[in-house]
Design an enzyme around this catalytic site. Sequence first.
Site, PDB file in Angstrom:
ATOM      1  CG  ASP A 441      -2.307   0.556   0.919  1.00  0.00           C
ATOM      2  OD1 ASP A 441      -2.414   1.376  -0.012  1.00  0.00           O
ATOM      3  OD2 ASP A 441      -3.268   0.194   1.615  1.00  0.00           O
ATOM      4  CG  ASP A 498      -8.993   2.185  -0.796  1.00  0.00           C
ATOM      5  OD1 ASP A 498      -8.452   1.091  -1.038  1.00  0.00           O
ATOM      6  OD2 ASP A 498      -8.417   3.101  -0.185  1.00  0.00           O
TER       7      ASP A 498
END
Length: 694
Positions: A441, A498
């Site tokens: 990430d 997301d």
Amino acid sequence: MTQCWRLDDERQTLALASSGGRCPQVVYWGAPLPAGEDLTAITRISTLDVTGGMLDENPDLSLCPEASRTFPGQPGLIVRDQDGTPLLPKFHLDGVEVRPDGLTVICKDQGNRLTYTADFALDPETHVIAMTAALSADRPLHLHWLAAPVLPAPQHANDMIDFAGRWCGEFQMNRTAWSPGIRYRENRTGRTGHEHFPGLIVPCQAATNTSGEAFAFHYGWSGGHRMIAEELPDGRRQIQFGHAARMETSPSTEFRTAPLYAVYSSDGLNGCAVSFQRHLRDRVVTWTKPGRPRPVHYNCWEAVYFAHDLPVLKDIATRAAKLGAERFVLDDGWFGQRDDDTSSLSDWEVDPRKYPDGLGPLIDYVHGQGMSFGIWFEPEMINPNSNIHRAHPDWALGSEDQVLGRQQKALNMALPEVRDFLYERISKLLSTHPIDYIKWDHNRVLPMPDAAQTRGSYALIDRLRADFPDVEIESCASGGGRIDFGILSRTQRVWLSDSNDALERLKMQHNASIFMPSAVTGSHVGPRKCHTSGRVLDIEFRAWVAAQRHMGFEMDPRELTDHEARVLADVTAWWKDNRDWMYTADILRLDASDPSVIAEQQQARDGSRFVVFSGKSGTSPQIAPRPLRLTRLEPDAQYEISLRNRASATVLSRGNLALKEGPLTLTGAALMHNGVTLPWSFPESMWVLEGKRL
């Protein structure tokens, strides 16, 4: 005197010419020219006339347009000498090295002691041209801007399409009309960015998804880019891509752009899309285990967030496996004192409160359920509230009083000691446990753009890939903030967004398919009530949208009703039965006459079978569905088509449609020109039409 060179494949010709020993320019790019075409004549017939208010000769739109030659637009190079003096290069052709599928152009400026090199590589199977530019000198220089080889844009185009976005809303297409002046976009966030995906499409007049000419571009760099689409006063148009300006913070004797990938298509946007999809999957990505089926993913983030509890995770793993999951990914919260996003980034040691016996018991249990194990890292970031920041505050990138992002700073990846530390922590975990997947990430923008940061991140990933070649890596950056061919040459999957909202995903996946194949695009079935939009969506719609790409789940399976579990298991089983051929399938965007329909046709490379996903994003303006025309079928071939989820027709679909009864057989011509009329459906639903050539 004019010298000419050309690159050819069955789809296109790219021709360059140099007149008077100057830096070459692209004089033709488009449909194939005959082998005997006189390129000098092409150059001459393409020369602009001169009229009042103009110079007596138009400056070349060369591979690196030079201000010193009175070029009226943005130059391809802006550079300063050691003492800050601006240099105005004037390049002369030094030589051209020709290869079977490529060529290298070398130009020199003897007065300023500079060498400019442009390289072109044409892939005859994917039809993608990869181009890079380099500048070298005999002393360190300060670089402001270096464009990859500059290409002309067609003048028979009315507009251009580029891509914007935001968190949970990536890959939004923008159409901008060509007009005198510049369409200028620059991403200075230090990563690829949700906001400015480094891609551009120039559709010629009347081009659609399935027909017409189009040109497409993608800059394969993860650190922020600049795009220039400029119409000059004389009507010519140029396309420039490169690193964001002033990203090279240190002087150097050599600078190089990332590859600019360019595509010409004579069959609409789909021609560009198929080339990019195939090139990325077959040429750019290095697969950990080529030929291995893509596993159904389960990620625990939206089930537990930071509240890791071993019995709960075991229960969830059991349920996920029963639904068909084949990989379990442990997300954020397993390390340090990580109970929220305010602490512990960079510590990367297992939290003994949550895992008193380490990760071994959970990994063993996951393996016992028939799933492999993956884990979340955010290696390039650091919380001020962490052991490492307290020990090495100098490792953080940027000033002490910088604005935090998600309660964190970025580590300075240009420092070898930072990369060594991260390698030691990550490799220790990978060496100790059977982990085959990393979700990597990157949850904040950088405090300043710096190309050295991107190169440092690349170097760390490359080192880990070399030592752990069987570990797959997913690129995530608050979702789709780092998606490009540069990061994908080091990773095997991207987290597109997301947002697990299937309606938003339907739109994003459709647009992202212009550049990315199904094999690399993660798509998960989210919770009944989406955590990022609050929208409540039916399980069947959520499942089929995820089945359009690399399928996974990201919800708490304990919330599922028996009906929802049956639907999810059924769609997952369908995806597993079809994933092998869909792995290499071409994603073809369909031209739907109904603006509420977002439809695509995934077709096997040999054309033997296809599946159409027809998603309903809103209420139709008319009562009955409009016919949906398919594409790229053999006109004379017979195809059997069947509606996979015909049992899902609602009670308001009351007609006696043949597709609701069973398979039909039609020719490719009928399916492409007449189309298929699907049953009536509610918004936020999906029809799945399967077809096979008889």
